[in-house]
Motif scaffolding. Structure first.
Motif, PDB file in Angstrom:
ATOM      1  N   ASN A 132     -70.379   2.597 -79.955  1.00 33.13           N
ATOM      2  CA  ASN A 132     -70.087   3.372 -79.158  1.00 33.13           C
ATOM      3  C   ASN A 132     -71.025   4.557 -78.842  1.00 33.13           C
ATOM      4  O   ASN A 132     -70.985   5.474 -79.324  1.00 33.13           O
ATOM      5  CB  ASN A 132     -68.554   4.251 -79.203  1.00 33.13           C
ATOM      6  CG  ASN A 132     -67.424   3.183 -79.458  1.00 33.13           C
ATOM      7  OD1 ASN A 132     -67.513   2.126 -78.454  1.00 33.13           O
ATOM      8  ND2 ASN A 132     -66.784   3.128 -80.610  1.00 33.13           N
ATOM      9  N   PHE A 133     -72.233   4.059 -78.041  1.00 35.22           N
ATOM     10  CA  PHE A 133     -73.368   5.236 -78.004  1.00 35.22           C
ATOM     11  C   PHE A 133     -73.072   5.936 -76.736  1.00 35.22           C
ATOM     12  O   PHE A 133     -72.534   5.464 -75.743  1.00 35.22           O
ATOM     13  CB  PHE A 133     -74.507   4.249 -78.073  1.00 35.22           C
ATOM     14  CG  PHE A 133     -74.646   3.344 -76.898  1.00 35.22           C
ATOM     15  CD1 PHE A 133     -75.161   3.507 -75.917  1.00 35.22           C
ATOM     16  CD2 PHE A 133     -74.123   1.903 -77.110  1.00 35.22           C
ATOM     17  CE1 PHE A 133     -75.207   2.533 -74.873  1.00 35.22           C
ATOM     18  CE2 PHE A 133     -74.250   0.845 -76.359  1.00 35.22           C
ATOM     19  CZ  PHE A 133     -74.873   1.144 -75.210  1.00 35.22           C
ATOM     20  N   SER A 134     -73.800   7.207 -76.627  1.00 38.82           N
ATOM     21  CA  SER A 134     -73.917   8.083 -75.605  1.00 38.82           C
ATOM     22  C   SER A 134     -75.233   7.651 -74.945  1.00 38.82           C
ATOM     23  O   SER A 134     -75.462   7.670 -73.719  1.00 38.82           O
ATOM     24  CB  SER A 134     -73.787   9.324 -76.119  1.00 38.82           C
ATOM     25  OG  SER A 134     -74.836   9.746 -77.021  1.00 38.82           O
ATOM     26  N   HIS A 135     -76.233   7.198 -75.665  1.00 44.12           N
ATOM     27  CA  HIS A 135     -77.633   6.831 -75.123  1.00 44.12           C
ATOM     28  C   HIS A 135     -78.060   5.887 -76.461  1.00 44.12           C
ATOM     29  O   HIS A 135     -78.127   6.009 -77.322  1.00 44.12           O
ATOM     30  CB  HIS A 135     -78.517   8.305 -75.181  1.00 44.12           C
ATOM     31  CG  HIS A 135     -79.875   7.773 -74.601  1.00 44.12           C
ATOM     32  ND1 HIS A 135     -80.868   8.400 -75.109  1.00 44.12           N
ATOM     33  CD2 HIS A 135     -80.361   6.727 -73.824  1.00 44.12           C
ATOM     34  CE1 HIS A 135     -82.179   8.195 -74.785  1.00 44.12           C
ATOM     35  NE2 HIS A 135     -81.728   6.938 -73.657  1.00 44.12           N
ATOM     36  N   THR A 237     -70.605  -4.210 -75.533  1.00 43.54           N
ATOM     37  CA  THR A 237     -71.437  -3.461 -74.128  1.00 43.54           C
ATOM     38  C   THR A 237     -72.674  -4.186 -73.790  1.00 43.54           C
ATOM     39  O   THR A 237     -72.915  -4.309 -72.629  1.00 43.54           O
ATOM     40  CB  THR A 237     -71.455  -2.101 -74.610  1.00 43.54           C
ATOM     41  OG1 THR A 237     -70.484  -1.351 -74.756  1.00 43.54           O
ATOM     42  CG2 THR A 237     -72.161  -1.220 -73.514  1.00 43.54           C
ATOM     43  N   PHE A 373     -76.808   4.614 -70.910  1.00 42.86           N
ATOM     44  CA  PHE A 373     -76.065   5.605 -71.098  1.00 42.86           C
ATOM     45  C   PHE A 373     -74.729   5.413 -70.883  1.00 42.86           C
ATOM     46  O   PHE A 373     -74.362   4.368 -70.378  1.00 42.86           O
ATOM     47  CB  PHE A 373     -76.631   6.683 -70.089  1.00 42.86           C
ATOM     48  CG  PHE A 373     -77.848   7.322 -70.045  1.00 42.86           C
ATOM     49  CD1 PHE A 373     -78.377   8.140 -70.847  1.00 42.86           C
ATOM     50  CD2 PHE A 373     -78.766   6.521 -69.389  1.00 42.86           C
ATOM     51  CE1 PHE A 373     -79.697   8.649 -71.103  1.00 42.86           C
ATOM     52  CE2 PHE A 373     -80.289   6.734 -69.297  1.00 42.86           C
ATOM     53  CZ  PHE A 373     -80.768   8.035 -70.299  1.00 42.86           C
ATOM     54  N   ALA A 374     -73.878   6.223 -71.692  1.00 49.68           N
ATOM     55  CA  ALA A 374     -72.410   5.740 -71.634  1.00 49.68           C
ATOM     56  C   ALA A 374     -71.813   5.948 -70.136  1.00 49.68           C
ATOM     57  O   ALA A 374     -70.707   5.197 -70.013  1.00 49.68           O
ATOM     58  CB  ALA A 374     -71.703   6.850 -72.583  1.00 49.68           C
ATOM     59  N   ASN A 375     -72.444   6.362 -69.241  1.00 50.29           N
ATOM     60  CA  ASN A 375     -71.874   6.496 -67.729  1.00 50.29           C
ATOM     61  C   ASN A 375     -72.099   5.180 -67.260  1.00 50.29           C
ATOM     62  O   ASN A 375     -72.187   5.167 -65.890  1.00 50.29           O
ATOM     63  CB  ASN A 375     -72.253   7.618 -67.321  1.00 50.29           C
ATOM     64  CG  ASN A 375     -73.569   7.722 -66.840  1.00 50.29           C
ATOM     65  OD1 ASN A 375     -74.462   7.070 -67.163  1.00 50.29           O
ATOM     66  ND2 ASN A 375     -74.048   8.808 -66.121  1.00 50.29           N
ATOM     67  N   LYS A 376     -72.734   4.343 -67.889  1.00 50.29           N
ATOM     68  CA  LYS A 376     -73.018   3.038 -67.268  1.00 50.29           C
ATOM     69  C   LYS A 376     -74.007   3.071 -66.319  1.00 50.29           C
ATOM     70  O   LYS A 376     -74.000   2.152 -65.275  1.00 50.29           O
ATOM     71  CB  LYS A 376     -71.819   2.215 -66.441  1.00 50.29           C
ATOM     72  CG  LYS A 376     -70.596   2.015 -67.408  1.00 50.29           C
ATOM     73  CD  LYS A 376     -69.465   1.383 -66.875  1.00 50.29           C
ATOM     74  CE  LYS A 376     -68.443   0.977 -67.679  1.00 50.29           C
ATOM     75  NZ  LYS A 376     -67.246   0.026 -66.935  1.00 50.29           N
TER      76      LYS A 376
END
Length: 449
Positions: A132-135, A237, A373-376
């Protein structure tokens, strides 16, 4: 007399060999690991890693000592250990040792030394890929071949961006059967693929035509499956497909590709890599077999980006859906695949060109940095040898709503308007009677509750 001379010579040779062997094992530091590099042998990129190195002797040790805190290279202090195996092959310059670490925790830094009786390496570290990465950041490049000085410059430049891993799209050497060239390549990995954060950077390789399908390639990389085509995952992901454009693209490999993409079709990001580009406006041009067999599957399962090398320049395509159109691009990357040619790690550059699919092309030594990025969203940047950006694109995964509110609301508004018009045509008395009857009906229904 001659027999005695032979016996004496054999005795002296044996004595010298025994002394050298005893000296090597007693000092414990005469055959330390070289050519250390990191890969994956299984699809799980977050909980495993494989450490590979070379020594001169087979019994110099197949051990990795590791921990999640630095132990400064002291073998007695590391809390965890793993053992592997070693092998060699015809023409090799030594023995190849492979140790896979399993059960690792995602997103954690591990420190390690490798070796054994012949001595241990200096302490190195790596970070497992977070689920679960943010970047997430990775680099892409290929085709260094025989220009070793430029290759080293490019490897160091890539490493400055601290990628989580690097995709290498083939042609690492000029001749796959030349071990001297391989020794130079792996020495460069050992020395230069270390980020400014100190992490040793794992690599994901694929075969190019200059590897010549040589034993040297398979003997020095530890990869999944048959080591020609395989895939890797980051949680649910990111999915990475590695193919072999130097083998038959149909039959067994094609069936494997279809099964793999179908299994992973719901992943947020899907990438493919192989050496020959399906779309290239440079010297070699398009690999038509790849377009025939593989591109329809990239369309069907919407592979986001396909990375290739072979033509020594940089080229990014417009969105391509080869199934939908063979003469024009799609309006957005949500409707088509981006194809990247990245073959600028040292081989002689080719002149770039332009075709209907070309969004940007340039003849330059380069590499590619991809950020997820986590916001796809995805950010792709092409960088020259000094790290300056000369091409970039921002991509977002498409969001498809479950229903279309505007159409539904429009229908309701149209119905309401029509009803109002009909009501206005009646007399005031009729309208009042309608309202009275409606009120009476409502009250009676209310009484039943």
């Amino acid at each position: 007399m001659r027999l005695l001379n032979y016996a004496y010579t054999a005795y002296v040779t044996l004595l010298l060999f025994t002394v050298l062997l005893c000296n090597r094992t007693s000092t414990g530091n005469s055959d330390p690991p070289i050519h250390i590099h990191l890969t994956w042998q299984h699809s799980d990129m977050s909980n495993t890693i494989t450490i590979t190195w070379q020594t001169a002797f087979s019994d110099s040790g197949n051990t990795v000592l590791y921990d999640n805190v630095s132990r400064s290279g002291d073998p007695a202090l590391y809390r965890y250990s793993a053992s592997g195996k070693c092998h060699t092959y015809p023409g090799a310059s030594g023995y190849i040792h492979e140790v896979e670490l399993t059960g690792l925790k995602p997103g954690l830094t591990y420190y390690f030394i490798c070796g054994g009786n012949g001595g241990y390496s200096e302490e190195r570290c790596f970070r497992t890929i977070p689920v679960n990465f943010s970047h997430l950041r990775f680099a892409v490049g290929g085709d260094c071949r025989g220009n070793w000085s430029q290759r080293d410059i490019m490897f160091r430049a890539m490493s400055e961006f601290n990628p989580d891993f690097i995709l290498l799209v083939g042609d690492f050497v000029t001749s796959g059967n030349n071990q001297t060239q391989w020794d130079s390549f792996f020495e460069s990995l050992h020395e230069n693929l270390v980020g400014s954060n100190g992490f040793t950077i794992p690599i994901i390789p694929c075969l190019g035509n200059h590897e010549e399908n040589a034993t040297n390639y398979y003997g020095q990389f530890a990869l999944p499956g048959n080591e020609q085509w395989y895939s890797l995952d980051i949680g649910e992901t990111v999915h990475i497909v590695v193919l072999n454009s130097e083998a038959n693209p149909s039959e067994e490999q094609l069936q494997w590709l279809e099964n793999d993409l179908k299994t992973h079709e719901n992943y947020t990001w899907k990438f493919a890599m192989f050496h020959r580009p399906p779309f290239s406006s440079s010297k070699h041009g398009c690999w038509t077999e790849g377009r025939q067999y593989w591109c329809p599957l990239f369309d069907k399962y919407h592979v986001d980006i396909v990375f290739s090398g072979h033509d020594h320049n940089y080229e990014r395509t417009k969105p391509i859906n080869w199934t939908a159109s063979k003469t024009s691009p799609q309006p957005s990357y949500s409707r088509g695949t981006m194809y990247i040619v990245s073959a600028g790690l040292g081989a002689p550059l080719y002149e770039s060109g332009t075709e209907w699919w070309t969004a940007y092309s340039r003849s330059v030594y380069h590499f590619v940095i991809v950020g997820i990025f986590a916001n796809k969203t995805l950010n792709l940047q092409a960088k020259n040898a000094s790290g300056a950006t000369f091409d970039k694109v921002l991509q977002k995964t498409p969001v498809i709503p479950e229903f279309q509110p505007p159409i539904f609301l429009s229908a309701m508004m149209a119905t309401t308007t029509l009803l109002s018009i009909l009501l206005r045509k009646h007399s005031k008395r009729t309208a009042c009677r309608f309202q009275k009857n409606l009120q009476t009906k409502t009250l009676k229904e209310g009484e039943n509750y």
